[in-house]
Each structure stands twice: as C-alpha cells, then as structure tokens.
Enzyme design. Structure first.
Site, mmCIF file in Angstrom:
data_model
loop_
_atom_site.group_PDB
_atom_site.id
_atom_site.type_symbol
_atom_site.label_atom_id
_atom_site.label_comp_id
_atom_site.label_asym_id
_atom_site.label_seq_id
_atom_site.Cartn_x
_atom_site.Cartn_y
_atom_site.Cartn_z
ATOM 1 N N TYR A 183 104.415 8.729 74.954
ATOM 2 C CA TYR A 183 104.140 8.283 73.586
ATOM 3 C C TYR A 183 105.236 8.651 72.592
ATOM 4 O O TYR A 183 105.505 7.923 71.664
ATOM 5 C CB TYR A 183 102.810 8.870 73.086
ATOM 6 N N ARG B 14 94.451 -0.914 84.317
ATOM 7 C CA ARG B 14 94.229 0.488 84.664
ATOM 8 C C ARG B 14 92.976 0.984 83.952
ATOM 9 O O ARG B 14 92.880 0.911 82.728
ATOM 10 C CB ARG B 14 95.449 1.323 84.244
ATOM 11 N N GLU C 212 100.818 4.684 80.558
ATOM 12 C CA GLU C 212 100.390 4.541 79.160
ATOM 13 C C GLU C 212 101.602 4.590 78.251
ATOM 14 O O GLU C 212 102.505 5.414 78.438
ATOM 15 C CB GLU C 212 99.449 5.676 78.715
ATOM 16 N N ASN D 126 102.633 8.891 81.287
ATOM 17 C CA ASN D 126 102.092 8.495 79.985
ATOM 18 C C ASN D 126 103.081 8.978 78.940
ATOM 19 O O ASN D 126 103.282 10.182 78.770
ATOM 20 C CB ASN D 126 100.730 9.150 79.727
ATOM 21 N N HIS E 21 89.572 10.872 84.313
ATOM 22 C CA HIS E 21 90.304 10.850 83.044
ATOM 23 C C HIS E 21 89.535 11.777 82.085
ATOM 24 O O HIS E 21 88.806 11.324 81.215
ATOM 25 C CB HIS E 21 90.345 9.416 82.523
ATOM 26 N N ASN F 17 94.231 11.746 85.379
ATOM 27 C CA ASN F 17 94.974 11.395 84.186
ATOM 28 C C ASN F 17 95.325 12.687 83.464
ATOM 29 O O ASN F 17 94.442 13.487 83.122
ATOM 30 C CB ASN F 17 94.141 10.534 83.234
ATOM 31 N N GLU F 18 96.606 12.916 83.267
ATOM 32 C CA GLU F 18 97.103 14.033 82.455
ATOM 33 C C GLU F 18 96.374 15.348 82.721
ATOM 34 O O GLU F 18 95.725 15.907 81.814
ATOM 35 C CB GLU F 18 96.974 13.702 80.968
HETATM 36 C C1 BGC Z 1 95.311 9.764 76.945
HETATM 37 C C2 BGC Z 1 94.377 8.721 76.356
HETATM 38 C C3 BGC Z 1 94.484 8.754 74.840
HETATM 39 C C4 BGC Z 1 95.918 8.409 74.470
HETATM 40 C C5 BGC Z 1 96.181 8.325 72.972
HETATM 41 C C6 BGC Z 1 96.700 9.711 76.310
HETATM 42 O O1 BGC Z 1 97.334 10.924 76.378
HETATM 43 O O2 BGC Z 1 95.405 9.563 78.333
HETATM 44 O O3 BGC Z 1 93.079 8.995 76.793
HETATM 45 O O4 BGC Z 1 93.585 7.898 74.235
HETATM 46 O O5 BGC Z 1 96.729 9.438 74.967
HETATM 47 O O6 BGC Z 1 96.079 9.551 72.372
#
Ligand code: BGC
Length: 516
Positions: free
Chosen positions: A344, A124, A413, A342, A169, A214-215
C-alpha cells in the site's frame, strides 16, 4: 517435434512480451504489457464483506466477539508494523461491526456480476473458518458453509473467474481462543491443518491458488503485540508468529503429500509489505531501512523459505525470538510455491542509534518518518500514514525477488483509501484512485521488465467494506456500497480497470460518473 514447437511458441511470446514491455516505458499503460496468463483481479475477505454472522450454522469468530464487546478504547495502528495512536471511545471507530457488512453472503451472485463486467480473470477471497468448522476440529464440518463456498466457486468458474483463496484473513472460530488461546498455543497448528485439509478436500478440485494466511505479521503484531486486534494481548507477537509459521508449514505439508499432485494447484502465503526508504543518504539509515524490512517481511518469509528467522532479527531480539526445534525444522522443508505481496505505501526510516530522533515510532533503534524536509513521501490518502508512492511497488518486488531467489509473486492487494465523509460526487469520481492504480501498475511492470516473476495483481477491493478498526469510515472499493440498501455502484476506477482489462489504451482523462 511437438516439444520444439512449444519451445518456439514460448520463445516467441517471451520476445513479444519483452518488446511490448519495452514499449511501455514510452506508451500509455496497456493490458498487453503483461503476459496473457497474468491474473488480474480484485480482493476481499470474509469478515469484511460477508455479513450473515449468525446464519447457516456459522459460529462466532474472534472478530464477531471483539466488535461486540464494549469498553476498550479505539487506537489506530496498522501501518507497516508501526503504530500511531489516536485513541477514542469504542474499539471500532464508528462503533460498527461485520454483522451485515456488504451482505455478500446473500448477494454474492450480484458481486460476481460486477466482477464479470470488470473483466477480471481471478477473484481473491477468504474462507470464514467459523462457517466451515464452527467448533474447529472439536465439532462437525458445517454443510451449509461448504455449500456457500461451493456455490461461490462454481459461479465464479462459470464466468471464467479463477478463485484465489485465502484460508484465514484474521478471523478464526472463537472456540479456539476460548479453549487454548489460539495462536499462542502450538495446538492451533493441528486445528489449522485440519481446516486446511477440509478446504483442500472440498474445494481443491476447482481451486488452484491457495494462500494459508493473509498478513500473519499484522495478525500477530496487532492481536498479540499491541493488543489492538482480538484477542488484545501484548508483547506476545513472536510466539504467536512462531505458531502461525508452523501452521503454514502444517497446511503446506498436507497439501504437498495428499492433494497437490492430483489437484495441480499452488500454495503460498500473503505478506504485508511496505517499502522503507532511508531518510538520509547515509549508510546508517540504509542499514536501518534494511533492518525494518527484515522485521516486517523476512520475519515470516525467511523461516518458510530459508528455514530460520533472519539473522538481523535474532541479533536484535535474542531469546525473545523462539527457536525452531529439529522436528519443526523438518516441517519447514515444505516451504511455499508463491509469495503474495500486499503493498500500500512506503515510509522513510532513520537510524537513531547515534543521534536523538523526534519520532515516537520505532522498531529497536530505527525510526519511521512520513516526510523528508517537510515534504511528504507521496500523496496522502484517507488512511493515516498511507501515501501514494508508486515506485515502492517496484522496490518491494525487486527486494523479494533478490532475497527469495525470484519465487513466483502475486500482488495480492494494492489499493487506495477514501474517507466516507467525502461527497457522493467525490466518492464516485475517484480520480485519485485511478491515478494511483495506473502508476502502481506501471512501476509493477518495470519490476517485471527487470526480471521479477510476478504473475498477478489484485486490487483491494471489489467493493467498499468493513475496514477493521475504521469500521465503515473508510472506503477502498472499486464499487461504492450504500450500506442502507446494499446497492452497489461502479466508481470511475471500476470503469478505468474495465477499460484497461479490455485492452483499451488508458491515458487517464478525468471523466465523470453519474450519481446513483
Ligand atoms: C488487509 C485488508 C485491509 C486493507 C486496507 C490490508 O492490509 O489485508 O484486510 O482492508 O489492508 O487497510
């Protein structure tokens, strides 16, 4: 007869997948717990890795201009739409920019070699709009930009790696900002549609997965709400968001009407999605957590999929939230084919309508906490307020499955941040990243066993890169990058992913990789 055979094969593979998945609760994580067609990849974005910011007739992007201008203070935000202020001098923490970044523009073949060694079947990446259309629709298509992405796409396909392309992005040609204020103007819909069409027509014979954005929430929240990203506006995120939603719809309409039947690809959008857990076990906090989810993901997904903003948002924001005209509503009918997630971290949410709260981060009456009774929600990472909370991925996927009728999903992501201040040994022996990937994949697999139509998983990121406001102080790569020499070195996590993808049963023992 042929159809019957096909049916039997599909049924048999579904049965096999079910059995394997059931085994996965008791066994170590294995590639076979995911369907053979599942995309396993890595993610990057143009501004964060390409460099060559003034080469091949590329024009300046909004991020080039932003990182080169001085004098504003650096304030970290970027957590699930909540902002945590740590202000210092200079916009980017280390005063850096993406001028050279990981020099991928020049050494992309080497990077494809890394992908090949990992054994990923998809990659990607995003297209730099200002490389393809330096002046938006006010100038010519740039042949050098087209050539770069053609070479990249062809070289990926030669190695059996499926390109998974994001149109934008965060970075856009600065000219669009200067001419009409970019996402604040409805004019951007036409520009975005034009850009998308150039990409479909030049690359769509080989690209089968397109994401429009993206986001977009982070793009508009940070660029138009808090002013931490370019173009540094405040309190204008809903109008910018409205234009982004309609730009998505414009691109999808073009794809559906002129390209999809011939090119047989899918088009979707990538959304930033944290999981929000009620802080206390009561209905107020439960409702608050739901509300925060709406402000985060449903803000964009509800209009695109259900045709209007979430009722919770409308109720909280009233006329601050734009309305869709009849013409705009008609445009929204083109929807999407997949949702990119995405993911995290997860955070706690507490309702503060009826009791005072200590936290300063709020969306309306809901407040965000990172710990409960003094215990953090998960293992901390180098990124402030990013914790490893593996069950969160199962929750966001199930939430998306229920709210959007099991639209196909990709985890576009998922990653783990290291601080560049760590020693070389620590950076290369990234055991914590390995643990995090293994656990997140296990919980993702749980969601799939519960019926979620997830079709791929991409690690952020292939290589260390320019981490927006953090510059090069943060490292997310499976491969270490030495920014002086541009040499790459696989971290332990690269080896782990490679073993996993090659079907080795990966109980993670903490091994060592050598220094470069
Ligand atoms: C973004 C990336 C970023 C990653 C880590 C994501 O929300 O799409 O560009 O590097 O987070 O922070």
């Amino acid at each position: 007869m042929e159809r019957r055979n096909k049916f039997v094969v599909v049924l048999a593979s579904a049965f096999l997948f079910l059995v394997q998945s059931l085994l996965s609760t008791t066994c170590a994580l294995h590639r076979d717990h995911f369907p053979p067609s599942f995309l396993f990849g890595t993610s990057t974005s143009a501004y964060q890795i390409e460099g060559a910011y003034q080469e091949g007739n590329k024009s300046l992007s909004n991020w080039d201009v932003f990182t080169h201008s001085q004098g504003m203070s650096f304030c970290i935000i970027h957590t699930c739409l909540f902002w945590f202020f740590h202000c210092a001098g200079g916009k980017i923490k280390d005063g850096s920019n993406g001028d050279v970044a990981a020099d991928h523009y020049h050494i992309y073949m080497e990077d494809i070699g890394l992908m090949h060694s990992l054994g990923i079947n998809s990659y990607r990446f995003s297209i730099s709009w200002s490389r393809i259309l330096p002046r938006g629709r006010y100038g010519k298509i740039n042949p050098a930009g087209i050539a770069f992405y053609n070479n990249l796409i062809d070289s990926l396909l030669l190695r059996g790696i499926e390109p998974f392309v994001t149109l934008t992005h965060y970075d856009i040609p600065q000219e669009l900002e200067d001419r009409y204020g970019a996402w604040l103007s409805p004019k951007i819909q036409k520009d975005f549609g034009y850009f998308a069409e150039v990409c479909f027509s030049k690359f769509g014979d080989r690209v089968k997965f397109w994401s429009t954005f993206n986001e977009p929430q982070m793009m508009v929240k940070n660029g138009y709400g808090t002013g931490e990203y370019p173009p540094m506006h405040r309190n204008k995120e809903f109008i910018a968001g409205h234009n982004a939603i309609l730009s998505h719809a414009t691109a999808v309409e073009i794809y559906r009407k002129r390209y999809q039947v011939k090119q047989q690809g899918m088009i979707g959008i990538v959304i930033f999605m944290c999981w929000f857990e009620p802080l206390r076990n009561n209905s107020l906090d439960f409702l608050a957590a739901q509300q925060v989810m709406s402000f985060q993901a449903a803000w964009f997904l509800d209009p695109i999929i259900h045709g209007d903003y979430p009722p919770e948002m409308r109720q909280a924001l009233g006329s601050k939230l734009p309305t869709f005209s009849i013409k705009e509503r008609r445009k929204l009918q083109y929807k999407l084919d997949f949702i990119g997630i995405n993911h995290y971290t997860s955070l706690y949410v507490r309702d503060c309508t009826f009791s005072p709260c200590k936290s300063s981060r709020n969306i309306d009456e809901s407040f965000i906490y990172t710990e409960r009774n003094g215990i953090p929600i998960g293992k901390p990472t180098a990124m402030p307020n990013y914790y490893v909370v593996p069950y969160g991925i199962e929750e966001v996927v199930l939430y998306t499955m229920r709210r959007y009728n099991n639209t196909p999903m990709f985890i576009t992501e998922n990653g783990y941040a290291q601080s560049s201040n760590s020693s070389m040994t620590e950076l290369l022996n990234d055991n914590d990243r390995v643990d995090s990937m293994r656990q997140y994949l296990t919980y993702l697999n749980n969601a799939m066993r519960k019926g979620a139509d997830v079709r791929g998983y991409f690690v952020w990121s292939l290589i260390d890169n320019f981490e927006w406001l953090y510059g090069y102080t943060m490292r997310f790569g499976l491969h270490y990058v030495d920014y002086n020499t541009q040499k790459r070195a696989p971290k332990l996590s690269a080896r782990w992913y490679e073993q996993f993808l090659h079907g080795v049963e990966v109980q993670h023992e903490h091994e060592q990789v050598d220094m470069i």
